[in-house]
Design a protein around this motif. Sequence first.
Motif, PDB file in Angstrom:
ATOM      1  N   LEU A 175      76.482  70.682  40.451  1.00 40.96           N
ATOM      2  CA  LEU A 175      75.070  70.324  40.379  1.00 40.96           C
ATOM      3  C   LEU A 175      74.832  69.195  39.384  1.00 40.96           C
ATOM      4  CD1 LEU A 175      72.096  70.789  41.105  1.00 40.96           C
ATOM      5  CD2 LEU A 175      72.035  72.538  39.321  1.00 40.96           C
ATOM      6  N   LYS A 176      75.453  69.269  38.213  1.00 40.40           N
ATOM      7  CA  LYS A 176      75.240  68.231  37.183  1.00 40.40           C
ATOM      8  C   LYS A 176      75.671  66.859  37.691  1.00 40.40           C
ATOM      9  CE  LYS A 176      79.542  69.244  34.658  1.00 40.40           C
ATOM     10  NZ  LYS A 176      80.340  68.270  35.337  1.00 40.40           N
TER      11      LYS A 176
ATOM     12  N   GLN B 115      72.914  65.736  40.135  1.00 41.62           N
ATOM     13  CA  GLN B 115      71.738  65.320  39.370  1.00 41.62           C
ATOM     14  C   GLN B 115      71.949  63.943  38.744  1.00 41.62           C
ATOM     15  OE1 GLN B 115      71.666  69.005  37.037  1.00 41.62           O
ATOM     16  NE2 GLN B 115      69.537  69.273  37.672  1.00 41.62           N
TER      17      GLN B 115
ATOM     18  N   ILE C 181      71.574  61.330  41.444  1.00 43.74           N
ATOM     19  CA  ILE C 181      70.174  61.166  41.837  1.00 43.74           C
ATOM     20  C   ILE C 181      69.399  60.363  40.789  1.00 43.74           C
ATOM     21  CG2 ILE C 181      67.993  62.421  42.163  1.00 43.74           C
ATOM     22  CD1 ILE C 181      69.695  64.643  43.542  1.00 43.74           C
ATOM     23  N   ASN C 182      69.720  60.579  39.523  1.00 39.62           N
ATOM     24  CA  ASN C 182      68.931  59.992  38.444  1.00 39.62           C
ATOM     25  C   ASN C 182      69.494  58.707  37.846  1.00 39.62           C
ATOM     26  OD1 ASN C 182      66.864  62.019  38.451  1.00 39.62           O
ATOM     27  ND2 ASN C 182      68.390  63.404  37.604  1.00 39.62           N
TER      28      ASN C 182
ATOM     29  N   TRP D 229      69.404  77.060  41.804  1.00 45.23           N
ATOM     30  CA  TRP D 229      69.459  75.637  41.466  1.00 45.23           C
ATOM     31  C   TRP D 229      68.680  74.693  42.379  1.00 45.23           C
ATOM     32  CZ3 TRP D 229      71.345  73.091  45.530  1.00 45.23           C
ATOM     33  CH2 TRP D 229      72.266  73.747  46.359  1.00 45.23           C
TER      34      TRP D 229
ATOM     35  N   LYS E 265      66.157  72.494  40.896  1.00 47.46           N
ATOM     36  CA  LYS E 265      66.676  71.488  39.969  1.00 47.46           C
ATOM     37  C   LYS E 265      66.991  70.172  40.690  1.00 47.46           C
ATOM     38  CE  LYS E 265      68.310  74.828  36.670  1.00 47.46           C
ATOM     39  NZ  LYS E 265      69.033  76.047  36.810  1.00 47.46           N
ATOM     40  N   ILE E 266      67.060  70.214  42.004  1.00 41.67           N
ATOM     41  CA  ILE E 266      67.201  68.997  42.807  1.00 41.67           C
ATOM     42  C   ILE E 266      65.808  68.373  42.963  1.00 41.67           C
ATOM     43  CG2 ILE E 266      67.821  68.039  45.068  1.00 41.67           C
ATOM     44  CD1 ILE E 266      70.252  69.070  43.531  1.00 41.67           C
ATOM     45  N   ASP E 267      64.864  69.200  43.389  1.00 38.89           N
ATOM     46  CA  ASP E 267      63.467  68.777  43.503  1.00 38.89           C
ATOM     47  C   ASP E 267      62.605  70.031  43.469  1.00 38.89           C
ATOM     48  OD1 ASP E 267      60.866  68.081  45.036  1.00 38.89           O
ATOM     49  OD2 ASP E 267      61.804  66.120  44.720  1.00 38.89           O
ATOM     50  N   LYS E 268      61.590  70.033  42.620  1.00 38.22           N
ATOM     51  CA  LYS E 268      60.769  71.237  42.435  1.00 38.22           C
ATOM     52  C   LYS E 268      60.020  71.634  43.701  1.00 38.22           C
ATOM     53  CE  LYS E 268      57.177  68.514  40.415  1.00 38.22           C
ATOM     54  NZ  LYS E 268      55.903  68.345  40.260  1.00 38.22           N
TER      55      LYS E 268
ATOM     56  N   THR F 181      65.131  54.373  42.027  1.00 47.19           N
ATOM     57  CA  THR F 181      65.186  54.542  40.569  1.00 47.19           C
ATOM     58  C   THR F 181      64.500  53.397  39.838  1.00 47.19           C
ATOM     59  OG1 THR F 181      67.401  53.555  40.472  1.00 47.19           O
ATOM     60  CG2 THR F 181      67.272  55.961  40.582  1.00 47.19           C
TER      61      THR F 181
ATOM     62  N   ARG G 225      59.959  58.809  44.630  1.00 48.09           N
ATOM     63  CA  ARG G 225      60.835  59.736  45.348  1.00 48.09           C
ATOM     64  C   ARG G 225      60.078  60.295  46.531  1.00 48.09           C
ATOM     65  NH1 ARG G 225      64.504  62.955  41.409  1.00 48.09           N
ATOM     66  NH2 ARG G 225      64.241  64.623  42.907  1.00 48.09           N
TER      67      ARG G 225
END
Length: 159
Positions: free
Chosen positions: A27-28, A31, A34-35, A113, A116-119, A133, A138
């Motif tokens: 996951l990290k 993330q 994505i960021n 999780w 944590k990708i998108d609320k 970015t 998004r």
Amino acid sequence: MRYLMLFTLLFCLMAPSLAQKAEQIKLKDLQLAINTSSEHIQVFNFWATWCAPCVKEIPLFEKLNQENKTVEITLVSMDFDLDPNPDKVNRFVARKNIQSKVVILAESDPNSWIDKIDKNWSGALPTTLIVNTKSGKRKLVQKELHEGDLEKLIAEVNN
């Protein structure tokens, strides 16, 4: 003629080994992808080999990957939770000759999780996340996409 047949046979036997292997990521790592700032629009498609609508829309991502070099496509396999062996995904990628980047999200218990990708993500598949970015825009879409949808969504985050 015999050499052509031999070459064809050898190529067919070797072709699966030439296909890309999907990297397992945590996951990290996702993330971070994505960021991380990018000059390109990032498109993350969450799919699974067992999801018929997911499989149906993959050619749209492949077409975009071939035609639009300002967009980076990442196909994120969600197969790990049901089957942690990557062979099924890798066979699928080879059989479909997928050229877009494919990763396997190596995480169990999606309910812990997904937000944590998108609320706003319910966990539905297929889901596509489009990220600009540079502008911070998004767009999350939790349904099967059809011809022309990706281009419209990309235009929305590109403004």
